[in-house]
Design a protein around this motif. Structure first.
Motif, short mmCIF file in Angstrom:
data_model
loop_
_atom_site.label_atom_id
_atom_site.label_comp_id
_atom_site.label_asym_id
_atom_site.label_seq_id
_atom_site.Cartn_x
_atom_site.Cartn_y
_atom_site.Cartn_z
N THR A 1 12.64 -38.65 -4.89
CA THR A 1 12.07 -39.98 -5.56
C THR A 1 12.74 -41.13 -5.16
O THR A 1 12.21 -42.31 -4.98
CB THR A 1 12.15 -39.85 -7.09
N ASN B 1 9.18 -41.61 -10.57
CA ASN B 1 9.25 -40.42 -10.82
C ASN B 1 8.33 -39.56 -11.84
O ASN B 1 7.60 -38.52 -11.57
CB ASN B 1 10.66 -40.03 -11.42
N LYS B 2 7.94 -40.51 -12.78
CA LYS B 2 6.71 -40.11 -13.80
C LYS B 2 5.39 -40.07 -13.17
O LYS B 2 4.74 -39.07 -13.28
CB LYS B 2 6.87 -41.09 -14.74
N GLN C 1 5.77 -36.76 -11.04
CA GLN C 1 5.59 -35.48 -11.77
C GLN C 1 4.48 -35.53 -12.15
O GLN C 1 3.69 -34.18 -12.26
CB GLN C 1 6.55 -35.83 -13.22
N ARG D 1 1.96 -32.26 -11.57
CA ARG D 1 1.05 -31.25 -12.55
C ARG D 1 -0.27 -31.18 -12.22
O ARG D 1 -0.85 -30.31 -12.58
CB ARG D 1 1.20 -32.05 -14.00
N SER E 1 6.89 -29.99 -6.38
CA SER E 1 8.27 -30.46 -6.70
C SER E 1 9.48 -29.42 -6.39
O SER E 1 9.21 -28.18 -7.10
CB SER E 1 8.52 -31.04 -8.12
#
Length: 147
Positions: free
Chosen positions: A26, A41-42, A45, A49, A55
């Protein structure tokens, strides 16, 4: 639409230019555009998902594309970041206005709501019809110096 969508799209393209099998952290992706690492990073992620990225934790870890670019649409990325909900949410404002009635579904009866939903359908169809491979091919044609 949040800035996270733009960040996610650029990050996916940067991952496409990485060496095969190479994971990017990241921090490295954020440094390319001077983005806040924690917020990026959010977004990454969320892409993981959604099955767009994978990751890998650890010192040699980071993010990789989980699918080929031809299998990732712009709508996939938008949905991963923004969620599947509609962009326009009719609050049935007409119900509270002059002549408003409790027995009318203004989400269906309101001309503004109808127009916004029609526009959103066209927008979603266009996003679903464009892949990251299309975007990368255009960038590659425009510049021989693409990373």
């Amino acid at each position: 639409m949040s800035e996270g969508v733009e960040w996610a799209l650029h990050s996916c393209l940067n991952l496409a230019w990485a060496e095969p099998g190479e994971a990017m952290t990241t921090a490295r992706l954020a440094a390319l555009y001077e983005l806040p690492t924690a917020y990026l990073n959010k977004q990454l992620q969320a892409l993981a998902r959604a099955g767009i990225l994978t990751s890998t934790p650890g010192p040699r870890g980071g993010f990789r594309l989980a699918r080929r670019l031809e299998k990732i649409t712009l709508l996939d990325v938008v949905t991963a970041i923004e969620g599947p909900g509609e962009a326009f949410r009719c609050e049935e404002l007409l119900r509270k206005g002059p002549g408003g009635r409790a027995d009318v579904d203004y989400r269906k009866a309101c001309v503004i709501s109808q127009a916004m939903r029609q526009a959103e359908l066209v927008w979603r169809k266009k996003l679903a019809g464009r892949t990251l491979a299309d975007i990368k091919a255009t960038l590659d044609r425009r510049s021989s110096r693409t990373p």
